[in-house]
Design a protein around this motif. Structure first.
Motif, PDB file in Angstrom:
ATOM      1  N   GLU A 199       0.833  -1.208   0.000  1.00  0.00           N
ATOM      2  CA  GLU A 199       0.000   0.000   0.000  1.00  0.00           C
ATOM      3  C   GLU A 199       0.868   1.259   0.000  1.00  0.00           C
ATOM      4  OE1 GLU A 199      -3.933  -1.708   2.350  1.00  0.00           O
ATOM      5  OE2 GLU A 199      -2.257  -0.890   3.505  1.00  0.00           O
ATOM      6  N   ILE A 200       1.951   1.229   0.787  1.00  0.00           N
ATOM      7  CA  ILE A 200       2.855   2.384   0.851  1.00  0.00           C
ATOM      8  C   ILE A 200       3.550   2.593  -0.494  1.00  0.00           C
ATOM      9  CG2 ILE A 200       4.977   3.266   1.918  1.00  0.00           C
ATOM     10  CD1 ILE A 200       4.122   1.756   4.491  1.00  0.00           C
ATOM     11  N   ALA A 215       0.632  -0.538 -11.413  1.00  0.00           N
ATOM     12  CA  ALA A 215       0.582  -0.299  -9.970  1.00  0.00           C
ATOM     13  C   ALA A 215      -0.767  -0.733  -9.394  1.00  0.00           C
ATOM     14  CB  ALA A 215       0.830   1.180  -9.676  1.00  0.00           C
ATOM     15  N   TYR A 216      -1.840  -0.339 -10.064  1.00  0.00           N
ATOM     16  CA  TYR A 216      -3.185  -0.732  -9.619  1.00  0.00           C
ATOM     17  C   TYR A 216      -3.345  -2.255  -9.669  1.00  0.00           C
ATOM     18  CZ  TYR A 216      -4.505   4.203 -10.350  1.00  0.00           C
ATOM     19  OH  TYR A 216      -4.596   5.573 -10.294  1.00  0.00           O
ATOM     20  N   VAL A 217      -2.873  -2.852 -10.762  1.00  0.00           N
ATOM     21  CA  VAL A 217      -3.040  -4.298 -10.940  1.00  0.00           C
ATOM     22  C   VAL A 217      -2.271  -5.076  -9.875  1.00  0.00           C
ATOM     23  CG1 VAL A 217      -2.577  -6.242 -12.487  1.00  0.00           C
ATOM     24  CG2 VAL A 217      -3.486  -4.104 -13.410  1.00  0.00           C
ATOM     25  N   LEU A 218      -1.029  -4.666  -9.627  1.00  0.00           N
ATOM     26  CA  LEU A 218      -0.228  -5.367  -8.617  1.00  0.00           C
ATOM     27  C   LEU A 218      -0.855  -5.259  -7.236  1.00  0.00           C
ATOM     28  CD1 LEU A 218       3.544  -4.703  -9.492  1.00  0.00           C
ATOM     29  CD2 LEU A 218       2.414  -6.916  -9.264  1.00  0.00           C
ATOM     30  N   LEU A 219      -1.329  -4.058  -6.878  1.00  0.00           N
ATOM     31  CA  LEU A 219      -1.950  -3.896  -5.566  1.00  0.00           C
ATOM     32  C   LEU A 219      -3.224  -4.739  -5.460  1.00  0.00           C
ATOM     33  CD1 LEU A 219      -1.967  -2.523  -2.802  1.00  0.00           C
ATOM     34  CD2 LEU A 219      -3.285  -0.655  -3.817  1.00  0.00           C
ATOM     35  N   SER A 220      -4.037  -4.742  -6.513  1.00  0.00           N
ATOM     36  CA  SER A 220      -5.264  -5.548  -6.472  1.00  0.00           C
ATOM     37  C   SER A 220      -4.926  -7.028  -6.363  1.00  0.00           C
ATOM     38  CB  SER A 220      -6.125  -5.284  -7.713  1.00  0.00           C
ATOM     39  OG  SER A 220      -5.540  -5.821  -8.879  1.00  0.00           O
ATOM     40  N   ASN A 221      -3.827  -7.451  -7.000  1.00  0.00           N
ATOM     41  CA  ASN A 221      -3.390  -8.845  -6.903  1.00  0.00           C
ATOM     42  C   ASN A 221      -2.913  -9.196  -5.498  1.00  0.00           C
ATOM     43  OD1 ASN A 221      -3.964  -9.018  -9.603  1.00  0.00           O
ATOM     44  ND2 ASN A 221      -1.855  -9.170 -10.293  1.00  0.00           N
ATOM     45  N   VAL A 222      -2.231  -8.238  -4.868  1.00  0.00           N
ATOM     46  CA  VAL A 222      -1.801  -8.443  -3.473  1.00  0.00           C
ATOM     47  C   VAL A 222      -3.021  -8.677  -2.585  1.00  0.00           C
ATOM     48  CG1 VAL A 222      -0.755  -7.336  -1.459  1.00  0.00           C
ATOM     49  CG2 VAL A 222       0.349  -7.145  -3.695  1.00  0.00           C
ATOM     50  N   TYR A 223      -4.050  -7.851  -2.770  1.00  0.00           N
ATOM     51  CA  TYR A 223      -5.285  -8.013  -1.997  1.00  0.00           C
ATOM     52  C   TYR A 223      -5.962  -9.347  -2.299  1.00  0.00           C
ATOM     53  CZ  TYR A 223      -5.192  -3.060  -0.568  1.00  0.00           C
ATOM     54  OH  TYR A 223      -4.862  -1.848  -0.012  1.00  0.00           O
ATOM     55  N   ALA A 224      -5.956  -9.744  -3.583  1.00  0.00           N
ATOM     56  CA  ALA A 224      -6.612 -10.998  -3.971  1.00  0.00           C
ATOM     57  C   ALA A 224      -5.940 -12.191  -3.324  1.00  0.00           C
ATOM     58  CB  ALA A 224      -6.597 -11.139  -5.495  1.00  0.00           C
ATOM     59  N   VAL A 225      -4.614 -12.237  -3.381  1.00  0.00           N
ATOM     60  CA  VAL A 225      -3.873 -13.355  -2.790  1.00  0.00           C
ATOM     61  C   VAL A 225      -4.095 -13.404  -1.269  1.00  0.00           C
ATOM     62  CG1 VAL A 225      -1.558 -14.295  -2.344  1.00  0.00           C
ATOM     63  CG2 VAL A 225      -2.140 -13.412  -4.616  1.00  0.00           C
ATOM     64  N   ALA A 226      -4.249 -12.210  -0.653  1.00  0.00           N
ATOM     65  CA  ALA A 226      -4.496 -12.143   0.791  1.00  0.00           C
ATOM     66  C   ALA A 226      -5.959 -12.412   1.140  1.00  0.00           C
ATOM     67  CB  ALA A 226      -4.068 -10.784   1.328  1.00  0.00           C
ATOM     68  N   GLY A 227      -6.811 -12.573   0.119  1.00  0.00           N
ATOM     69  CA  GLY A 227      -8.235 -12.836   0.360  1.00  0.00           C
ATOM     70  C   GLY A 227      -9.021 -11.599   0.746  1.00  0.00           C
ATOM     71  N   ARG A 228      -8.476 -10.427   0.510  1.00  0.00           N
ATOM     72  CA  ARG A 228      -9.160  -9.171   0.845  1.00  0.00           C
ATOM     73  C   ARG A 228      -9.922  -8.685  -0.393  1.00  0.00           C
ATOM     74  NH1 ARG A 228      -4.936  -5.841   4.783  1.00  0.00           N
ATOM     75  NH2 ARG A 228      -4.285  -7.625   6.043  1.00  0.00           N
TER      76      ARG A 228
END
Length: 382
Positions: A199-200, A215-228
């Motif tokens: 996020e930072i 940047a948007y895609v990577l962050l959304s992927n981070v959230y997806a893998v974390a189940g958020r």
């Protein structure tokens, strides 16, 4: 130009070879090489370097080395091109060996040489070696580090999970960090599931380049893998509101001098019926051999059955299966992906290489993967 009877110059060939390299058009590149020999330009240092790059990106280091051995060895350009070729493929021994030989011959490595050296350190997680070469560059050769060198170092530290050191490196950089530096850190956050630092990193990136889709895609992927999933959807909604378009994942393969491109769940190819039939049979064999679909790489909140279907129809798998059914048994399969290869496709390709007894060479946006007999040259670190 040929039809009009123009005489090709070295610059012409460099441009053509660069295009072949970018698309991994190996067979076309070989034909261009024949024209270069006829034009007696093979010893031209820049044409030679372009040939090495074309063969390296076409996944033939043997051909690249043959070109290198025929070139004059007094110029840093040819050495750097060959070192870069080995670095792309993660060939640590030859890369470092060639670098030492270059030094022994009294040639001074340039900034581009060190980009390749630091890049291979990042590919293989060689943190100590990365620091050593970075210090060699700045202290012994007195070369000022560029943002590209900084990206390599942040990538090296981030992939190794050394986030404290990576952030410290960014804050102490001699040049102001740009979006590419923070993108390197964000990519590492995705690998390790570091949501807070992701996020930072994204905040810094979007301050510099608010319309950067990756940047948007990577962050959304981070959230997806974390189940958020709520945050994942929020990022995608923000992209839509701001008119930011995601680059579509695409994979291509050259067969019989023709380029065949695929996207996820692609049905447009003339051979799609045969491709999906073969893919279904191959999926059964893979599961019998122990393959388990990795649902972490489904980046949308859908039912389990749909998740598995989505994974099985990724563009990498479609391109590989087309290669299997359209080339003779035993022929190496070369594919190119415009984005990073997903973890599930990486795992599946290892099984395919063993079941089908094929060498599969995949070039993604980050590096080369050589799959053979169920193993990958990257040793699952990329």
């Amino acid at each position: 130009m040929k039809q009009q009877g123009f005489k090709f110059t070295g610059v012409t060939f460099v441009c053509i070879l660069t295009a072949c390299a970018n698309l991994a058009l190996f067979e076309l590149g070989k034909r261009i090489h024949a024209d270069i020999i006829k034009a007696e330009l093979e010893s031209n240092v820049f044409v030679g370097a372009a040939l090495i790059n074309m063969y390296a990106k076409g996944a033939s280091l043997v051909h690249a080395r043959e070109v290198f051995e025929k070139m004059p060895k007094g110029d840093v350009v040819s050495w750097t091109a060959m070192i870069a070729g080995y670095a792309m493929h993660g060939n640590r021994l030859e890369c470092f060996k060639l670098f030492r030989q270059m030094q022994e011959q009294g040639l001074k490595p340039n900034e581009v040489t060190f980009v390749s050296i630091l890049s291979i350190c990042g590919h293989l997680g060689l943190v100590d070696e990365g620091y050593r070469y970075y210090n060699l560059m700045t202290q012994h050769y007195c070369l000022a580090p560029t943002k590209t060198h900084s990206v390599c170092m942040v990538d090296l530290l981030g992939r190794a999970g050394k986030f404290t050191e990576a952030v410290a490196f960014i804050t102490q950089m001699p040049v102001t960090p740009d979006a590419s530096v923070w993108m390197a850190l964000l990519g590492a956050c995705k690998i390790h599931g570091n949501v807070e630092l992701a996020e930072i990193s994204t905040m810094h990136i979007l301050e510099l380049e608010p319309q950067l889709p990756a940047a948007y895609v990577l962050l959304s992927n981070v959230y997806a893998v974390a189940g958020r999933w709520s945050r994942n959807l929020s990022v995608r909604k923000t992209m839509e509101e701001r008119g930011v378009k995601k680059e579509a994942g695409c994979c291509w393969i050259e067969v019989n001098n023709t380029l065949h491109a695929f996207v996820v769940d692609d049905r447009s190819h003339p051979w799609s019926g045969e491709i999906y039939k073969e893919l279904e049979q191959l999926s059964k064999q893979m599961k019998e051999a122990g393959y388990v679909p990795d649902m972490r790489f489904v980046l949308h909140d859908v039912e389990e059955q749909q998740q598995e279907r989505t994974l099985s129809h990724h563009s990498e798998k479609l391109a590989i299966v087309f290669g299997l059914i359209s080339t003779p048994p035993g022929t190496p399969i070369r594919i190119v992906k415009n984005l990073r290869m997903c973890g599930d496709c990486h795992s599946a390709t290892k099984f395919i290489s063993k079941i089908c007894k094929r060498q599969i060479i995949a070039r993604d946006a980050h590096r080369f993967h050589h799959f053979s007999d169920g193993l990958c040259s990257c040793q699952d670190y990329w």
